[in-house]
Structure formats: structure tokens, C-alpha cells
Design a protein around this motif. Structure first.
Motif, PDB file in Angstrom:
ATOM      1  N   VAL A  38      14.949  45.922  31.643  1.00  0.00           N
ATOM      2  CA  VAL A  38      15.320  47.262  32.090  1.00  0.00           C
ATOM      3  C   VAL A  38      14.126  47.931  32.762  1.00  0.00           C
ATOM      4  N   THR A  39      14.420  48.786  33.736  1.00  0.00           N
ATOM      5  CA  THR A  39      13.391  49.616  34.357  1.00  0.00           C
ATOM      6  C   THR A  39      13.918  51.040  34.449  1.00  0.00           C
ATOM      7  N   MET A  40      13.040  52.014  34.212  1.00  0.00           N
ATOM      8  CA  MET A  40      13.413  53.423  34.333  1.00  0.00           C
ATOM      9  C   MET A  40      12.333  54.151  35.110  1.00  0.00           C
ATOM     10  N   ASN A  41      12.780  55.075  35.956  1.00  0.00           N
ATOM     11  CA  ASN A  41      11.828  55.876  36.707  1.00  0.00           C
ATOM     12  C   ASN A  41      11.052  56.772  35.760  1.00  0.00           C
ATOM     13  N   PRO A  60      18.925  53.910  42.385  1.00  0.00           N
ATOM     14  CA  PRO A  60      19.136  54.178  40.953  1.00  0.00           C
ATOM     15  C   PRO A  60      17.830  54.499  40.238  1.00  0.00           C
ATOM     16  N   LEU A  61      17.916  55.379  39.252  1.00  0.00           N
ATOM     17  CA  LEU A  61      16.754  55.737  38.446  1.00  0.00           C
ATOM     18  C   LEU A  61      16.622  54.831  37.229  1.00  0.00           C
ATOM     19  N   PHE A  62      17.630  54.008  36.997  1.00  0.00           N
ATOM     20  CA  PHE A  62      17.602  53.064  35.878  1.00  0.00           C
ATOM     21  C   PHE A  62      18.302  51.795  36.320  1.00  0.00           C
ATOM     22  N   THR A  63      17.709  50.646  36.005  1.00  0.00           N
ATOM     23  CA  THR A  63      18.326  49.366  36.345  1.00  0.00           C
ATOM     24  C   THR A  63      18.334  48.455  35.129  1.00  0.00           C
ATOM     25  N   VAL A  64      19.300  47.561  35.113  1.00  0.00           N
ATOM     26  CA  VAL A  64      19.430  46.569  34.045  1.00  0.00           C
ATOM     27  C   VAL A  64      19.597  45.200  34.680  1.00  0.00           C
ATOM     28  N   SER A  72      21.952  58.512  35.440  1.00  0.00           N
ATOM     29  CA  SER A  72      22.852  57.989  36.474  1.00  0.00           C
ATOM     30  C   SER A  72      22.854  58.868  37.722  1.00  0.00           C
ATOM     31  N   GLY A  73      21.894  59.810  37.810  1.00  0.00           N
ATOM     32  CA  GLY A  73      21.790  60.675  38.972  1.00  0.00           C
ATOM     33  C   GLY A  73      20.867  60.106  40.039  1.00  0.00           C
TER      34      GLY A  73
END
Length: 469
Positions: free
Chosen positions: A153-156, A135-139, A73-74
Motif C-alpha cells: 500500500v502507498t498513501m500520500n 489517487p491518494l491511496f493505492t493497493v 478516495s478524494g
């Protein structure tokens, strides 16, 4: 507030939320050399559920999970020396909830989700991540008409590799159901410290990483972008049943009878895929054929990197032989070569590799480094990413586990993803292969299905499914 919501203009059925942990340490965690090597691309994954998921409950459990994963969440920040860090300020993750106008498709190996899969995902521009409120994470939670939901979902990738990514999702699933889970460790200094014992003796080159000349990396990226836009590759999907895999391993072990060598089921499947795809390539006998094998290096460095470490810990090896050898050697011999390739991942190899990457960072060349297998993927290398032990089908958010997992089409050819099969088909493998579009007509010939499934009962062989996103 932990969550904020605002309607999305132009679509009354879509709502956008920012989900936060509700607490922030303010710690600034510097990325390791392996994190920075990956770059700021995002990794997408989609999970398809027969039952409708509860969006509000998902956001609440996600908020609680973020307390143990503050990097998620950073926000990505660039340090004064050019290195990247994640500021754990709890700026939050993006959560979109929407409703589709069509019913849930009956996805599976006969009908993948690759065509139109991006509708279930939030797209993020990797060029607008550092020093941005990105955002580094999305839903994206999509509810289908008549019931069922798709969790996209996507994550950096600079934050976590595939295993760490799934550990976060599995922790979220367990948090949602009120179950305990091991808390992750975020000390990135553990990774760069692997180089300390060998730093003075570190090699100036690497067998598995290439310091590209100026312009070569840009040329490679341009080729990848062109491949994506022009869709020069096609995804081919097929399922290998548990019985088929058992027969395949038995055949490989029979080839090795009396040698005291052993291979695993995944070794046998990897070897089989390498042989079949090598035959499809049809290169001259003396041409070198290489196999890019990805592996989690935590298993090879003892206690230097604990099991709870959460980040990027992926290395690779590249076993090879000539095209003629690949075609002529029995399955067991090729599977043994695969196993020997994985065995190259020793503690000394990982430490030397880390020292090499740290030295390149200090010299300002890390951005010019690419895995050699990646550079060679257009030429002589087939890359295998074995995800068969990842818990894709264990993600239960109170409404049962997914019936299908999928990813978008891959832009570059000769990449193979090995995934587990759903709970109702345990022990098998769903294999997703990116092959040049020019070879699709050849692959549509029944003889190629027979080649892929030569160890299956002919009545049970899964056909090849073609389709890009």
C-alpha cells in the motif's frame, strides 16, 4: 458503481480496479500547515501473509471503510491562494491484483524484503498529484505461487502521517472482519487554531525548523535524489528480542540508581542505538552529535486536538552532546537525555511551533522550510522514527496476521526505524538502519554485531542483515 475493473495490457494475470465508497460529500478540506510541510510524497508499506487473501472481499471492505475516510478516495486540489485541499469527490483509490511466478520467500530479520520490494508496490509520481486524477491511496495485492499474499500500500503523506496511516489500515482490517472502530475526525482547522493564543508573540525563528535560503532546499533534494540513484546508503536490519530489551533497560536503570529518574524500554534502545551508531561514525571528540526524535504532538496539547483527529501531527526535538560525551556516558545517562528530549514537547512548544509555521505560510515561505534534523542528517544527526507501538502485526483480513512487515530502502543515511516484532515473537523490536555504504565493510566485522547485541545471550544475538531495494 463502487468498483470498476479493467485488464492491464500485456499481463493477463494482473487486473486493475478503482474502488470507491459509493458516496461523496463534495467537501473541500484544506490541508493544515503540518500537512503541507510534508509535501506530496507517498509512503509505501508492505505486509506479507502466509495465507492467500481474498481480493474481491478486500475491495468490498475497502469500499465500506472509505465512507468514514472520504479524504482517502478524494483528489488533491490547489486553491486560488496556492494552498492545497482535498476534494472529497470519491474519485476512488487504485487497487491492482496480480499473480507472481515465484513462491512466498521466508522473510524476516535474517532475510528482509528490501531487494525487489518495489514489485509489490504501485509507484506514484508526487509531481503529478495536485489538480490531477491521481489517487491518494493505492493497493497492490500480489498472490504468490503456492499460496500467500503480499499487500503493498502507498498513501500520500500530506493526507496522513504514520500513525494516521496505520489507523486507516487498522480500520480497514476491522471493517473487513465486521468489527467496530472509532470514526476519524477531519477538521484541519483544529491544527492551525493551535497558533491563535500565541500568534502575536510567535517567534520569528524555530529551534527545530529551518527556513532555507533560496536554492538550498533544491540542493538538499538533489542530494537526496543522487543518494537514491547512486545508492550511497545501505539498509541494515536486526532484531532485538524481548529478553534482550529487558536486559538493556535493567542496565540503564542500574546506571540511574539513586537519581529518581526513570527511562522506558524504548528510551534505553534509542540510547543504545545512538551510542553504537555514534561510535560507527567515529567523529572527533568535540564534534556535536544530535538525535532527531519524532513524536506525535496530540499527546501534548490536551483537548485542543482530539484523539480521533486524522492527519499529520508530527513534531520533533533534537537532544545533543559531543561525540566524546556520547561515547563515554553510561547507557542510563544517554537514555535519560533521550527522555528529556521527548519531554521538550510541551503544549507551549507546539503552539509556538504552529504559530511559526502559520506565519511562514502567510509570508509565502512554507515551501522553503525543512526540519533542521532533516537538513543535518548528512552531517551530525541520527534520526529515530519509533514505530514500535503501531499495529503492523494486527492487520487481519480474515486469513491471519502478517508474518513480516517491510519498507523500501531509505535514500538518506543515518535514519533508524524501530518496528514491532510479529505475533510469534512478541515484545521485541525490528530495527532498520540506513548507513553509508562506505561503512558496510566495517559493519560486517563480527565485533559490530557484538556491539549492537551486547545485552543479548551470545547464542541468541540476531546477526546484521544487509541489503538495499
Amino acid at each position: 458503481m463502487k468498483m470498476t475493473a479493467s485488464p492491464t495490457a500485456g499481463n493477463g494475470t494482473q487486473r486493475s480496479f478503482t474502488v470507491r465508497a459509493g458516496e461523496a460529500s463534495g467537501e473541500r478540506i484544506r490541508l493544515s500547515v503540518y500537512d503541507m510541510l510534508i509535501g506530496l510524497v507517498y509512503t509505501p508499506r508492505t505486509f506479507f501473509y502466509r495465507q492467500t487473501l481474498d481480493g474481491a472481499a478486500l475491495r468490498d471492505s475497502l469500499s465500506r471503510t472509505l465512507r468514514n475516510f472520504p479524504m482517502v478516495s478524494g483528489r488533491m486540489k490547489k486553491d486560488s491562494d496556492g494552498r492545497l485541499s482535498v476534494l472529497c469527490d470519491d474519485s476512488g483509490v487504485r487497487f491492482i491484483e496480480t499473480t507472481a511466478s515465484e513462491p512466498m520467500p521466508d522473510h524476516g530479520p535474517h532475510h528482509t524484503a528490501k531487494k525487489g520490494i518495489n514489485r509489490y508496490l504501485t509507484q506514484v509520481n508526487p509531481l503529478q498529484v495536485a489538480d490531477r486524477d491521481t489517487p491518494l491511496f493505492t493497493v497492490k495485492l500480489t498472490h504468490m505461487q503456492g499460496g500467500g499474499s503480499v499487500l503493498g500500500v502507498t498513501m500520500n503523506h500530506a493526507v496522513a502521517d504514520g500513525s494516521a496511516y496505520m489507523r486507516f489500515l487498522e480500520s480497514w482490517s476491522r471493517e473487513h472482519r465486521g468489527l467496530g472502530y472509532a470514526k476519524p475526525g477531519h477538521d484541519r482547522g483544529l491544527i492551525d487554531a493551535l497558533a491563535d493564543p500565541v500568534a502575536r508573540d510567535a517567534r520569528s525563528d524555530s529551534a527545530h525548523f529551518t527556513v532555507t535560503k533560496r536554492g538550498r532546499k533544491s540542493a538538499y533534494v538533489g542530494r537526496v535524489l543522487f543518494s537514491s540513484i547512486a545508492k550511497v546508503s545501505t539498509m541494515v536490519t536486526t532484531r532485538f528480542s524481548a529478553a534482550e530489551l529487558a536486559a538493556m533497560k535493567d542496565a540503564a536503570m542500574a546506571d540511574l540508581a539513586g537519581t529518581k529518574r526513570w527511562v522506558s524500554t524504548n528510551d534505553a534502545l534509542t540510547a543504545h542505538l545512538w551510542k553504537v551508531l555514534g561510535a560507527l561514525r567515529g567523529r572527533p571528540d568535540t564534534s556535536p552529535e544530535r538525535l532527531g526524535l519524532l513524536a506525535d504532538f496530540r499527546a501534548f496539547v490536551g483537548e485542543a486536538v482530539p484523539d480521533d483527529y486524522w492527519g499529520n501531527t508530527v513534531t520533533n526535538t533534537r537532544p545533543g552532546m559531543t561525540a566524546a560525551e556520547l561515547r563515554s556516558r553510561p547507557l542510563g545517562e544517554v537514555a535519560s537525555a533521550v527522555r528529556s528530549g521527548y519531554a521538550e514537547n510541551t503544549e507551549e512548544k507546539i503552539r509556538q511551533e504552529t504559530a511559526f509555521l502559520c506565519a511562514q505560510y502567510e509570508a509565502g515561505r512554507l515551501k522553503r522550510i525543512l526540519p533542521t534534523m532533516t537538513l543535518d542528517k548528512f552531517e551530525n544527526t541520527i534520526v529515530i522514527n519509533n514505530w514500535s507501538k503501531l499495529p503492523f502485526y494486527d492487520l487481519d483480513f480474515g486469513q491471519g496476521t502478517p508474518f513480516w512487515y517491510d519498507v523500501p530502502a531509505l535514500p538518506t543515511p543515518w535514519t533508524v526505524l524501530m518496528a514491532p516484532t510479529p505475533a510469534d515473537q512478541p515484545g521485541g523490536r525490528d530495527v532498520h538502519m540506513s548507513v553509508p555504504r562506505a561503512l558496510v565493510r566495517t559493519l560486517r566485522e563480527p565485533s559490530w554485531t557484538d556491539r549492537f547485541h551486547r545485552y543479548a545471550n551470545s547464542a541468541e544475538a540476531c546477526p546484521l542483515t544487509f541489503g538495499n531495494g
